[in-house]
Design a protein around this motif. Sequence first.
Motif, PDB file in Angstrom:
ATOM      1  N   LEU A 157      -4.023  -7.048  -4.671  1.00 28.45           N
ATOM      2  CA  LEU A 157      -3.106  -6.616  -3.618  1.00 28.45           C
ATOM      3  C   LEU A 157      -3.282  -5.142  -3.300  1.00 28.45           C
ATOM      4  O   LEU A 157      -3.141  -4.726  -2.149  1.00 28.45           O
ATOM      5  CB  LEU A 157      -1.661  -6.904  -4.029  1.00 28.45           C
ATOM      6  CG  LEU A 157      -1.299  -8.387  -4.179  1.00 28.45           C
ATOM      7  CD1 LEU A 157       0.179  -8.532  -4.540  1.00 28.45           C
ATOM      8  CD2 LEU A 157      -1.616  -9.162  -2.913  1.00 28.45           C
ATOM      9  N   GLU A 158      -3.583  -4.330  -4.306  1.00 24.19           N
ATOM     10  CA  GLU A 158      -3.846  -2.918  -4.048  1.00 24.19           C
ATOM     11  C   GLU A 158      -5.099  -2.754  -3.188  1.00 24.19           C
ATOM     12  O   GLU A 158      -5.139  -1.913  -2.282  1.00 24.19           O
ATOM     13  CB  GLU A 158      -4.007  -2.165  -5.370  1.00 24.19           C
ATOM     14  CG  GLU A 158      -4.380  -0.703  -5.242  1.00 24.19           C
ATOM     15  CD  GLU A 158      -3.326   0.119  -4.513  1.00 24.19           C
ATOM     16  OE1 GLU A 158      -3.681   1.220  -4.040  1.00 24.19           O
ATOM     17  OE2 GLU A 158      -2.165  -0.322  -4.414  1.00 24.19           O
ATOM     18  N   LEU A 159      -6.115  -3.563  -3.448  1.00 22.43           N
ATOM     19  CA  LEU A 159      -7.323  -3.521  -2.629  1.00 22.43           C
ATOM     20  C   LEU A 159      -7.025  -3.929  -1.194  1.00 22.43           C
ATOM     21  O   LEU A 159      -7.512  -3.296  -0.243  1.00 22.43           O
ATOM     22  CB  LEU A 159      -8.380  -4.436  -3.244  1.00 22.43           C
ATOM     23  CG  LEU A 159      -9.726  -4.531  -2.522  1.00 22.43           C
ATOM     24  CD1 LEU A 159     -10.436  -3.184  -2.525  1.00 22.43           C
ATOM     25  CD2 LEU A 159     -10.609  -5.596  -3.172  1.00 22.43           C
ATOM     26  N   CYS A 160      -6.214  -4.968  -1.018  1.00 24.07           N
ATOM     27  CA  CYS A 160      -5.844  -5.406   0.326  1.00 24.07           C
ATOM     28  C   CYS A 160      -4.961  -4.369   1.025  1.00 24.07           C
ATOM     29  O   CYS A 160      -5.051  -4.185   2.246  1.00 24.07           O
ATOM     30  CB  CYS A 160      -5.139  -6.755   0.260  1.00 24.07           C
ATOM     31  SG  CYS A 160      -6.180  -8.100  -0.360  1.00 24.07           S
ATOM     32  N   HIS A 161      -4.105  -3.701   0.250  1.00 22.38           N
ATOM     33  CA  HIS A 161      -3.252  -2.658   0.834  1.00 22.38           C
ATOM     34  C   HIS A 161      -4.098  -1.513   1.380  1.00 22.38           C
ATOM     35  O   HIS A 161      -3.852  -1.026   2.497  1.00 22.38           O
ATOM     36  CB  HIS A 161      -2.271  -2.159  -0.219  1.00 22.38           C
ATOM     37  CG  HIS A 161      -1.571  -0.888   0.159  1.00 22.38           C
ATOM     38  ND1 HIS A 161      -0.569  -0.832   1.105  1.00 22.38           N
ATOM     39  CD2 HIS A 161      -1.748   0.396  -0.267  1.00 22.38           C
ATOM     40  CE1 HIS A 161      -0.150   0.409   1.241  1.00 22.38           C
ATOM     41  NE2 HIS A 161      -0.847   1.173   0.417  1.00 22.38           N
ATOM     42  N   GLN A 162      -5.074  -1.078   0.619  1.00 21.46           N
ATOM     43  CA  GLN A 162      -5.944  -0.007   1.092  1.00 21.46           C
ATOM     44  C   GLN A 162      -6.837  -0.467   2.243  1.00 21.46           C
ATOM     45  O   GLN A 162      -7.311   0.355   3.027  1.00 21.46           O
ATOM     46  CB  GLN A 162      -6.795   0.525  -0.056  1.00 21.46           C
ATOM     47  CG  GLN A 162      -5.995   1.205  -1.147  1.00 21.46           C
ATOM     48  CD  GLN A 162      -6.845   1.899  -2.167  1.00 21.46           C
ATOM     49  OE1 GLN A 162      -8.038   2.122  -1.949  1.00 21.46           O
ATOM     50  NE2 GLN A 162      -6.255   2.241  -3.303  1.00 21.46           N
ATOM     51  N   ALA A 163      -7.068  -1.792   2.348  1.00 18.35           N
ATOM     52  CA  ALA A 163      -7.886  -2.319   3.436  1.00 18.35           C
ATOM     53  C   ALA A 163      -7.085  -2.515   4.719  1.00 18.35           C
ATOM     54  O   ALA A 163      -7.670  -2.946   5.722  1.00 18.35           O
ATOM     55  CB  ALA A 163      -8.523  -3.646   3.022  1.00 18.35           C
ATOM     56  N   GLY A 164      -5.793  -2.251   4.700  1.00 22.94           N
ATOM     57  CA  GLY A 164      -4.990  -2.305   5.915  1.00 22.94           C
ATOM     58  C   GLY A 164      -4.096  -3.504   6.053  1.00 22.94           C
ATOM     59  O   GLY A 164      -3.454  -3.664   7.105  1.00 22.94           O
ATOM     60  N   ALA A 165      -4.011  -4.365   5.045  1.00 24.06           N
ATOM     61  CA  ALA A 165      -3.137  -5.528   5.125  1.00 24.06           C
ATOM     62  C   ALA A 165      -1.684  -5.112   4.921  1.00 24.06           C
ATOM     63  O   ALA A 165      -1.384  -4.248   4.084  1.00 24.06           O
ATOM     64  CB  ALA A 165      -3.533  -6.576   4.088  1.00 24.06           C
ATOM     65  N   GLU A 166      -0.793  -5.727   5.671  1.00 23.06           N
ATOM     66  CA  GLU A 166       0.642  -5.471   5.539  1.00 23.06           C
ATOM     67  C   GLU A 166       1.211  -6.425   4.494  1.00 23.06           C
ATOM     68  O   GLU A 166       1.265  -7.638   4.709  1.00 23.06           O
ATOM     69  CB  GLU A 166       1.352  -5.653   6.874  1.00 23.06           C
ATOM     70  CG  GLU A 166       0.903  -4.656   7.943  1.00 23.06           C
ATOM     71  CD  GLU A 166       1.660  -4.833   9.238  1.00 23.06           C
ATOM     72  OE1 GLU A 166       2.510  -5.758   9.296  1.00 23.06           O
ATOM     73  OE2 GLU A 166       1.399  -4.077  10.188  1.00 23.06           O
ATOM     74  N   ILE A 167       1.648  -5.869   3.373  1.00 22.22           N
ATOM     75  CA  ILE A 167       2.137  -6.665   2.247  1.00 22.22           C
ATOM     76  C   ILE A 167       3.590  -6.312   2.009  1.00 22.22           C
ATOM     77  O   ILE A 167       3.918  -5.133   1.799  1.00 22.22           O
ATOM     78  CB  ILE A 167       1.311  -6.394   0.972  1.00 22.22           C
ATOM     79  CG1 ILE A 167      -0.190  -6.585   1.254  1.00 22.22           C
ATOM     80  CG2 ILE A 167       1.747  -7.299  -0.163  1.00 22.22           C
ATOM     81  CD1 ILE A 167      -1.072  -6.207   0.087  1.00 22.22           C
ATOM     82  N   PRO A 168       4.502  -7.285   2.027  1.00 21.44           N
ATOM     83  CA  PRO A 168       5.914  -6.981   1.726  1.00 21.44           C
ATOM     84  C   PRO A 168       6.082  -6.468   0.301  1.00 21.44           C
ATOM     85  O   PRO A 168       5.292  -6.786  -0.596  1.00 21.44           O
ATOM     86  CB  PRO A 168       6.611  -8.331   1.934  1.00 21.44           C
ATOM     87  CG  PRO A 168       5.671  -9.140   2.774  1.00 21.44           C
ATOM     88  CD  PRO A 168       4.294  -8.678   2.413  1.00 21.44           C
ATOM     89  N   ASP A 169       7.112  -5.674   0.101  1.00 18.64           N
ATOM     90  CA  ASP A 169       7.353  -5.115  -1.230  1.00 18.64           C
ATOM     91  C   ASP A 169       7.636  -6.203  -2.264  1.00 18.64           C
ATOM     92  O   ASP A 169       7.261  -6.064  -3.434  1.00 18.64           O
ATOM     93  CB  ASP A 169       8.526  -4.134  -1.175  1.00 18.64           C
ATOM     94  CG  ASP A 169       8.181  -2.877  -0.389  1.00 18.64           C
ATOM     95  OD1 ASP A 169       6.977  -2.617  -0.202  1.00 18.64           O
ATOM     96  OD2 ASP A 169       9.114  -2.171   0.049  1.00 18.64           O
ATOM     97  N   GLY A 170       8.276  -7.293  -1.830  1.00 16.44           N
ATOM     98  CA  GLY A 170       8.556  -8.376  -2.774  1.00 16.44           C
ATOM     99  C   GLY A 170       7.293  -9.018  -3.304  1.00 16.44           C
ATOM    100  O   GLY A 170       7.236  -9.432  -4.468  1.00 16.44           O
TER     101      GLY A 170
END
Length: 332
Positions: A157-170
Amino acid sequence: MAFMGRIAGAQLCSELCGSLVNLRTYSSRVDWKQLRPVILRRIKNRSKDYPVRRMIPVAQEVVRAREILTQGVSILLRAVPVHSCKFCPEIHVGAMAHQMKTCYGFKRMIKDQPHKWVPGGLNNILVPVEAFHLENMFQDEIKHDQRFDYNRVPAVLELCHQAGAEIPDGVLYGRDQLFVATEDNNQNPAPLLPDELRLIGQRTLEAWERLRLGVTKLLLVYPSKVCENCSEVHVGLSGHKARMCGVFKFEGWRGKHIWKKAEVDDLVPQKIVWHQRPHDPPVLVNSGRDYYGHAPAVVELCVQVGARASPRYNCMMKEHGLAAPIQMDQTT
């Protein structure tokens, strides 16, 4: 002859001196005060190229595949029991755990010991790999005294977050998964039919393949590091400075990490288990270790409910391999 030798020596000396005169000399002194603003400007301009727009759909697909995979494995664990060894990381997927002597204990100080099996769970199939959560990939390195100032999130998820994906905090911090797990424990769901289990297993297996393929694509664009001596993963340009590596005795648990490039198996471990084929005995024994196959834990879990695995696993699973001799099994 002596006169000719003096003429040749004079010509050689003139050629060497001429070549030395034409050489361009460089000074080793560098004014870093003038270069520092240039370097910082280039780093700042480089951050404008990220996240890469073409990789945003890939990151979003990885997040969706991870969610489907987690839900599918959670459902399949109700029908297929998983056994985990109390003293080593090995697990067995199936109703009857194997009797092979492959336990090596906590610190790998013993060999060829029988396992002591206990019930396994989701984390035994999908091994959790966490990393520090960064606001962006170009922020300063995490120092040792700053290790508690950053949250730990799943590395994928950290990799996807840095790649620009919008991830809910939950989802990012795992609160939604904890809520779903609590609901599953409080309820007694109805047993699923074999056809329903097969469909769930096939969908879970497809999500597993999409997850690994997506992470492989993201790692080609976004740098990630893994420690050579332990399983610590850092998603970013350079590894953090937290001294948490404790492989060697002289370092204790405050050793520094030695970083190298991370691969897909570092972020999404396969967790290889023994594969039980149709022509194998109900309980795998120690004498047939050379005949049994292997498979990733997710693949083995899905195959046991009727899903069809990819042909790439045929060599590992030894589907058409020989069975262990009956005489050898009877002697154990």
